[in-house]
Scaffold this motif. Structure first.
Motif, PDB file in Angstrom:
ATOM      1  N   GLY A   1     -40.534   9.651 -34.953  1.00  0.00           N
ATOM      2  CA  GLY A   1     -39.996  10.215 -36.021  1.00  0.00           C
ATOM      3  C   GLY A   1     -39.354  11.593 -35.707  1.00  0.00           C
ATOM      4  N   ARG A   2     -40.062  12.378 -34.779  1.00  0.00           N
ATOM      5  CA  ARG A   2     -39.834  13.628 -34.856  1.00  0.00           C
ATOM      6  C   ARG A   2     -38.419  14.036 -34.402  1.00  0.00           C
ATOM      7  NH1 ARG A   2     -39.019  17.111 -30.554  1.00  0.00           N
ATOM      8  NH2 ARG A   2     -39.616  15.463 -29.372  1.00  0.00           N
ATOM      9  N   SER A   3     -37.835  13.496 -33.492  1.00  0.00           N
ATOM     10  CA  SER A   3     -36.443  13.850 -33.019  1.00  0.00           C
ATOM     11  C   SER A   3     -35.461  13.518 -33.684  1.00  0.00           C
ATOM     12  CB  SER A   3     -36.383  13.116 -31.426  1.00  0.00           C
ATOM     13  OG  SER A   3     -36.436  11.734 -31.763  1.00  0.00           O
ATOM     14  N   VAL A   4     -35.881  12.423 -34.646  1.00  0.00           N
ATOM     15  CA  VAL A   4     -34.829  12.072 -35.903  1.00  0.00           C
ATOM     16  C   VAL A   4     -34.933  12.574 -37.124  1.00  0.00           C
ATOM     17  CG1 VAL A   4     -34.109  10.158 -34.576  1.00  0.00           C
ATOM     18  CG2 VAL A   4     -35.647   9.876 -36.220  1.00  0.00           C
ATOM     19  N   GLY A   5     -35.910  13.752 -37.150  1.00  0.00           N
ATOM     20  CA  GLY A   5     -36.182  14.343 -38.494  1.00  0.00           C
ATOM     21  C   GLY A   5     -36.996  13.624 -39.448  1.00  0.00           C
ATOM     22  N   ILE A   6     -37.887  13.132 -39.044  1.00  0.00           N
ATOM     23  CA  ILE A   6     -38.999  12.688 -40.075  1.00  0.00           C
ATOM     24  C   ILE A   6     -40.322  13.225 -39.796  1.00  0.00           C
ATOM     25  CG2 ILE A   6     -40.237  10.458 -40.643  1.00  0.00           C
ATOM     26  CD1 ILE A   6     -37.835   8.772 -39.916  1.00  0.00           C
TER      27      ILE A   6
ATOM     28  N   TRP B   1     -27.669  14.640 -42.859  1.00  0.00           N
ATOM     29  CA  TRP B   1     -28.961  14.332 -42.189  1.00  0.00           C
ATOM     30  C   TRP B   1     -30.128  15.198 -42.358  1.00  0.00           C
ATOM     31  CZ3 TRP B   1     -27.794  10.806 -37.843  1.00  0.00           C
ATOM     32  CH2 TRP B   1     -29.112  10.457 -37.226  1.00  0.00           C
ATOM     33  N   PRO B   2     -30.763  14.792 -43.411  1.00  0.00           N
ATOM     34  CA  PRO B   2     -31.938  15.747 -43.950  1.00  0.00           C
ATOM     35  C   PRO B   2     -32.871  15.450 -43.259  1.00  0.00           C
ATOM     36  CG  PRO B   2     -31.231  14.118 -45.630  1.00  0.00           C
ATOM     37  CD  PRO B   2     -30.332  13.742 -44.584  1.00  0.00           C
ATOM     38  N   LEU B   3     -33.935  16.516 -43.243  1.00  0.00           N
ATOM     39  CA  LEU B   3     -35.274  16.187 -42.946  1.00  0.00           C
ATOM     40  C   LEU B   3     -36.058  15.331 -43.872  1.00  0.00           C
ATOM     41  CD1 LEU B   3     -37.983  16.804 -41.237  1.00  0.00           C
ATOM     42  CD2 LEU B   3     -38.203  18.804 -42.662  1.00  0.00           C
ATOM     43  N   VAL B   4     -36.683  14.259 -43.364  1.00  0.00           N
ATOM     44  CA  VAL B   4     -37.316  13.288 -44.539  1.00  0.00           C
ATOM     45  C   VAL B   4     -38.699  13.511 -44.424  1.00  0.00           C
ATOM     46  CG1 VAL B   4     -37.516  10.744 -44.905  1.00  0.00           C
ATOM     47  CG2 VAL B   4     -35.420  11.792 -44.022  1.00  0.00           C
ATOM     48  N   VAL B   5     -39.329  13.891 -45.435  1.00  0.00           N
ATOM     49  CA  VAL B   5     -40.834  14.273 -45.595  1.00  0.00           C
ATOM     50  C   VAL B   5     -41.531  13.159 -46.329  1.00  0.00           C
ATOM     51  CG1 VAL B   5     -42.493  15.877 -46.362  1.00  0.00           C
ATOM     52  CG2 VAL B   5     -40.424  16.725 -45.420  1.00  0.00           C
ATOM     53  N   LEU B   6     -42.413  12.585 -45.540  1.00  0.00           N
ATOM     54  CA  LEU B   6     -43.048  11.314 -46.248  1.00  0.00           C
ATOM     55  C   LEU B   6     -44.606  11.765 -46.436  1.00  0.00           C
ATOM     56  CD1 LEU B   6     -43.788   8.407 -47.141  1.00  0.00           C
ATOM     57  CD2 LEU B   6     -44.618   7.758 -44.852  1.00  0.00           C
TER      58      LEU B   6
ATOM     59  N   SER C   1     -48.133  31.435 -42.198  1.00  0.00           N
ATOM     60  CA  SER C   1     -46.994  30.258 -42.401  1.00  0.00           C
ATOM     61  C   SER C   1     -47.373  29.636 -41.031  1.00  0.00           C
ATOM     62  CB  SER C   1     -45.813  30.677 -42.502  1.00  0.00           C
ATOM     63  OG  SER C   1     -45.426  31.639 -41.309  1.00  0.00           O
ATOM     64  N   VAL C   2     -46.626  28.242 -41.084  1.00  0.00           N
ATOM     65  CA  VAL C   2     -46.673  27.352 -40.089  1.00  0.00           C
ATOM     66  C   VAL C   2     -45.349  26.768 -39.977  1.00  0.00           C
ATOM     67  CG1 VAL C   2     -47.459  25.444 -41.577  1.00  0.00           C
ATOM     68  CG2 VAL C   2     -47.875  25.217 -39.207  1.00  0.00           C
ATOM     69  N   ASP C   3     -44.914  26.886 -38.831  1.00  0.00           N
ATOM     70  CA  ASP C   3     -43.613  26.090 -38.445  1.00  0.00           C
ATOM     71  C   ASP C   3     -43.733  24.572 -38.322  1.00  0.00           C
ATOM     72  OD1 ASP C   3     -41.005  25.466 -37.656  1.00  0.00           O
ATOM     73  OD2 ASP C   3     -40.932  27.132 -36.007  1.00  0.00           O
ATOM     74  N   LEU C   4     -43.024  23.918 -39.285  1.00  0.00           N
ATOM     75  CA  LEU C   4     -43.186  22.449 -38.996  1.00  0.00           C
ATOM     76  C   LEU C   4     -41.829  21.782 -38.138  1.00  0.00           C
ATOM     77  CD1 LEU C   4     -44.700  21.570 -42.583  1.00  0.00           C
ATOM     78  CD2 LEU C   4     -46.019  21.716 -40.220  1.00  0.00           C
ATOM     79  N   ARG C   5     -41.068  22.711 -37.856  1.00  0.00           N
ATOM     80  CA  ARG C   5     -40.097  22.203 -36.895  1.00  0.00           C
ATOM     81  C   ARG C   5     -40.640  21.349 -35.728  1.00  0.00           C
ATOM     82  NH1 ARG C   5     -36.500  26.767 -35.408  1.00  0.00           N
ATOM     83  NH2 ARG C   5     -38.434  27.976 -35.107  1.00  0.00           N
ATOM     84  N   HIS C   6     -39.903  20.174 -35.390  1.00  0.00           N
ATOM     85  CA  HIS C   6     -40.682  19.478 -34.051  1.00  0.00           C
ATOM     86  C   HIS C   6     -42.109  19.027 -34.239  1.00  0.00           C
ATOM     87  CE1 HIS C   6     -37.134  20.981 -31.553  1.00  0.00           C
ATOM     88  NE2 HIS C   6     -37.288  21.974 -32.127  1.00  0.00           N
ATOM     89  N   VAL C   7     -42.228  19.023 -35.456  1.00  0.00           N
ATOM     90  CA  VAL C   7     -43.773  18.389 -36.106  1.00  0.00           C
ATOM     91  C   VAL C   7     -43.414  17.299 -36.454  1.00  0.00           C
ATOM     92  CG1 VAL C   7     -45.832  18.807 -37.321  1.00  0.00           C
ATOM     93  CG2 VAL C   7     -44.661  21.150 -36.192  1.00  0.00           C
ATOM     94  N   PRO C   8     -44.223  16.196 -35.702  1.00  0.00           N
ATOM     95  CA  PRO C   8     -43.996  14.577 -36.506  1.00  0.00           C
ATOM     96  C   PRO C   8     -45.129  14.549 -37.409  1.00  0.00           C
ATOM     97  CG  PRO C   8     -45.276  14.541 -34.530  1.00  0.00           C
ATOM     98  CD  PRO C   8     -44.972  16.106 -34.207  1.00  0.00           C
TER      99      PRO C   8
END
Length: 470
Positions: free
Chosen positions: A339-344, A294-299, A187-194
């Motif tokens: 965008g990382r710090s604001v959840g993108i 305040w959701p994580l926005v995934v583009l 698995s890969v942790d995508l928290r803090h990943v821009p």
């Protein structure tokens, strides 16, 4: 007479103890046989392999010098030594516990003085030969113990399917990729990943991987999706037709529509940056984690080269397209870098992640990169970096065989070097079911923000936060 029995009836309990022991032995034997008969053919082979590993371990450990010699006699041996001759040294063999799965065996061994992780790793090729395994890996389990993973069959050559559960993931922003070449979950942790890049030839697994992410994350109210698919003109034509209902925005290959979407998200990023302290009370959204408000926005940008292509020509239309492509690159760069710090989170997929497909000022700041099969060394290096040249076994140019469809190479966060991963396939009907049942969770992240004085943002960006802007 029984009351005067000096043995206290000990001999009377003997047959009972023997009978109880036999009953336990018979019960264990029946359980073992039933488990063996109920197992599939691959697992039966692994069970037999595990039995053989246990039976031969003491001899094999000595042959491979995975044992230690203790020349110091024990107190009991010293007391028993009445003839004055030197006590024979003891050979210490590490304890080994063996389990099995469909692909092979997992053994846990103790370390001894002079026999540690390094010695086990050096012996790995010989263990593979002795245990009749395709490959053997040795890793640290805990201080003083190692895990020896032996695979008889190559997990990378067995296609797998993933059935989404439809439940909210237990861990936020964790992407379960599949299994590695030792059948261990990855698995890969995508928290803090821009940003994350996914490369590979057509039909090798890029879209399938993204489909799995959507299927696993869609039930979570703390994530919202936007999509741009460069290989279709309309949503109903492509791989994401079913997912439109779970996305708050989607565009096809039209550069102007894509430009409006990227502007919209950059403006969202700016407003979030202005509000993050007031709304969340922290500098970074990840200090508290994403939420429904305040959701994580995934583009997701599939066939990303469509939006960044350097159009050549002197006519008016070509110049206009070139200007749009350049601005698209600038806007996506903003999202990835800020965008990382604001959840993108931006996920970019393309066939070759070379600089002409994904500008290097975007690609090189994406900390997570995967690559399915590639045809050239240049494409492999672009996707995974120069270090992939030092790991020929994991190079994606070796994944062109049809047996490796769905297999990717990546530099994992938790271990050195590169690893190959078998990603599972999510059938379209299962993905469509998840998309339909989670459609009600879709919401425009801009609508979830409190009102804001837009004059504090850049008035010249020409972007509206309203859904109509997409």
């Amino acid at each position: 007479m029984k009351d005067n029995d000096p043995t206290g009836g000990a001999f009377g309990y003997g047959p009972l103890a023997v009978g109880l022991g036999l009953a336990v032995l018979v019960g264990w034997s029946v359980w073992w046989v039933v488990r063996y008969l109920r197992a599939d053919a691959m697992t039966r082979q692994s069970i037999r392999q595990a039995v053989r590993v246990r039976r031969t371990w003491k001899r094999l450990a000595q042959m491979l010098k995975l044992c230690a010699t203790d020349k110091m006699p024990t107190p009991l041996a010293s007391l028993a030594n009445t003839d004055g001759k030197p006590v024979k040294p003891r050979i210490l063999v590490p304890a080994l516990k063996v389990t099995h799965d469909a692909y092979g065996v997992i053994a846990r061994a103790a370390c001894l003085p002079g026999v540690g992780l390094e010695q086990y790793q050096k012996a790995a090729p010989h263990l593979a030969d002795a245990w009749r395994c395709t490959r053997v890996a040795v890793t640290q389990d805990k201080p003083g113990h190692v895990v020896i993973r032996g695979v008889r069959l190559d997990p990378l050559k067995f296609p797998t399917e993933h059935r989404p559960t439809g439940t909210v993931p237990e861990k936020v922003a964790r992407l379960d990729l599949g299994v590695d070449e030792y059948a261990s979950p990855v698995s890969v942790d995508l928290r803090h990943v821009p940003g994350m890049t996914v490369g590979g030839l057509p039909g090798k697994g890029k879209t399938s991987l993204i489909n799995k992410l959507l299927s696993d994350w869609a039930p979570a109210p703390w994530v919202q999706f936007a999509g741009a698919d460069g290989k279709v003109s309309a949503a109903y034509e492509g791989d994401y037709a079913d997912w439109i209902q779970r996305m708050f925005a989607f565009v096809g290959d039209d550069l102007e529509e894509a430009n409006r979407l990227f502007k919209r998200l950059v403006h969202l990023r700016r407003v979030r940056s202005m509000l993050v302290r007031d709304v969340l009370g922290v500098k970074s959204m990840w200090d508290v984690g994403p939420s429904e408000k305040w959701p994580l926005v995934v583009l997701i940008i599939d066939e990303a080269h469509t939006y960044f292509r350097d159009h050549k020509g002197s006519d008016r239309e070509t110049k206009h397209l070139a200007a749009l492509s350049a601005e698209n690159a600038r806007l996506v760069e903003d999202l990835v870098k800020k965008g990382r710090s604001v959840g993108i989170l931006v996920i970019l997929a393309t066939q070759k992640t070379t600089g002409d497909a994904i500008p290097t000022f975007i690609r090189d700041v994406c900390p997570v990169g995967l690559s399915f099969a590639q045809k050239t060394a240049e494409a492999a290096v672009a996707a995974l970096g120069e270090d992939i040249r030092d790991w020929p076994d994991a190079n994606p140019i070796n994944l062109q065989d049809p047996a490796y469809v769905g297999v990717a190479s990546m530099n994992h966060q938790s271990q050195p070097g590169f690893t190959r991963i078998r990603t599972p396939y999510v059938p379209d009907e299962w993905a469509a079911e998840i998309a339909h049942t989670t459609a009600h969770l879709s919401a425009d992240p801009a609508d979830l923000l409190p009102s804001v004085d837009l004059t504090k943002t850049d008035p010249d960006d020409g972007v509206s936060l309203s859904p109509a802007a997409a």
